[in-house]
Design an enzyme around this catalytic site. Structure first.
Site, PDB file in Angstrom:
ATOM      1  N   HIS A 196       0.857  -1.032   0.178  1.00 61.11           N
ATOM      2  CA  HIS A 196       0.386   0.128  -0.086  1.00 61.11           C
ATOM      3  C   HIS A 196       1.426   1.460   0.255  1.00 61.11           C
ATOM      4  O   HIS A 196       2.144   1.383   0.489  1.00 61.11           O
ATOM      5  CB  HIS A 196      -1.080   0.109   1.375  1.00 61.11           C
ATOM      6  CG  HIS A 196      -2.140  -0.807   1.439  1.00 61.11           C
ATOM      7  ND1 HIS A 196      -2.192  -2.153   0.878  1.00 61.11           N
ATOM      8  CD2 HIS A 196      -3.214  -1.413   0.639  1.00 61.11           C
ATOM      9  CE1 HIS A 196      -3.294  -3.116   1.176  1.00 61.11           C
ATOM     10  NE2 HIS A 196      -3.545  -2.062   1.072  1.00 61.11           N
TER      11      HIS A 196
ATOM     12  N   LYS B 136      -0.476   5.221   4.185  1.00 63.23           N
ATOM     13  CA  LYS B 136      -1.777   4.434   4.653  1.00 63.23           C
ATOM     14  C   LYS B 136      -0.671   3.865   6.181  1.00 63.23           C
ATOM     15  O   LYS B 136       0.359   3.677   6.797  1.00 63.23           O
ATOM     16  CB  LYS B 136      -1.748   2.531   4.265  1.00 63.23           C
ATOM     17  CG  LYS B 136      -2.254   1.573   5.512  1.00 63.23           C
ATOM     18  CD  LYS B 136      -2.953   0.461   3.657  1.00 63.23           C
ATOM     19  CE  LYS B 136      -3.579  -0.111   4.907  1.00 63.23           C
ATOM     20  NZ  LYS B 136      -5.251   0.159   5.473  1.00 63.23           N
TER      21      LYS B 136
END
Ligand SMILES: NC(=O)c1ccc[n+]([C@@H]2O[C@H](COP(=O)([O-])OP(=O)(O)OC[C@H]3O[C@@H](n4cnc5c(N)ncnc54)[C@H](OP(=O)(O)O)[C@@H]3O)[C@@H](O)[C@H]2O)c1
Length: 244
Positions: free
Chosen positions: A133, A137
């Site tokens: 990600h 995040k």
């Protein structure tokens, strides 16, 4: 169906964009609780809520008083699940939630469950996971990775634990290691690998943008619009598959 978009942050704006592309009727868009409570709710209204975890209980109590159906996209309120269920059932409204509304991710999870049932019979294949990600995040591994990991545990009988950190020892036979990489602008990638000494089989999902969440939330709104009860996105997908 009159859409009421509650929360106009990253997701609320994506919902608005996708709803307009689909020529759906947007009755209102609100970005705070005061504006929410001054709204009118025509019949056939449905709320799509992508706000903040600490707002969920307050908002749901309000939706219950208005007897309006809800698509709950906001995450981080699982500790209140039973309370929310009780409110929904007592108010006799329709309510659907998912920690990930992207249709592809939910279909991917179903495919993983089926693959796990196959590999359950072939212990020469080990299984592990990778997820990647963007650098902003805040959690690792992702909620989606944890959910896929639990699906693997439920279907492979000799796997008992998820290993969530990078180990400084060998992996035990009953563990599934989930490794998380963070960096750049990657929206979300999840990969499950079934690996033997002879070959490797890899199943992968890659999100391209946030529209997948919005498409799934809007499809769920259309599905729950005429229903009463407490549902997850799996109820919607299972119904679609039943009519196949
Ligand atoms: N289920 C899924 O598929 C999925 C996918 C992506 C994200 N999410 C979740 O969805 C939520 C929102 O994500 P996001 O990225 O859009 O966050 P965001 O950009 O921070 O947007 C949330 C917005 O909701 C507003 N808000 C807060 N309380 C409200 C209330 N009571 N009534 C109306 N509006 C309110 C916020 O206003 P202020 O900033 O003024 O407080 C903010 O503009 C998060 O919980 C996230 O984890 C779920």
């Amino acid at each position: 169906m009159h859409l009421i978009i509650v929360g106009h942050g990253k997701m609320g704006k994506t919902i608005e964009h996708v709803a307009k592309l689909k020529n759906l009727n947007i009755h209102a868009i609100v970005d705070n609780y005061a504006d929410l409570t001054s709204l009118t709710f025509p019949t056939q209204s449905i709320v799509i809520d992508f706000t903040q975890p600490d707002q969920v209980l307050t908002n749901i109590n309000f939706y219950a008083t208005k007897k309006v159906n809800v698509v709950m996209g906001t995450t981080g309120w699982q500790q209140h699940l039973e309370t929310v269920k009780k409110i929904v059932l007592e108010a006799q409204i329709g309510f659907i939630y998912a920690s990930n509304f992207a249709l592809g991710v939910n279909l991917f999870t179903k495919i993983i469950a089926e693959a796990a049932r196959v590999f359950n019979n072939f212990p020469e294949y080990d299984v592990f996971m990778r997820e990647t990600h963007h650098k902003h995040k805040k959690d690792a591994p992702s909620g989606t990775a944890l959910n896929i990991g639990k699906t693997l545990l439920a279907n492979i009988k000799w796997k008992k634990h998820l290993l969530l950190n990078n180990p400084d020892r060998a992996i035990h036979d009953d563990e599934i290691h989930i490794s998380a990489a963070r960096g750049g602008t990657v929206i979300g990638e999840h990969e499950v690998i079934f690996d033997s000494s002879a070959d490797s089989i890899s199943l992968q999902h890659q999100a391209k943008d946030r529209s997948g969440f919005a498409l799934g939330a809007i499809a769920s709104a259309q599905w729950v619009n005429a229903k009463k009860g407490f549902f997850t996105i799996n109820d919607y997908i299972d119904e679609v598959l039943k009519h196949d």
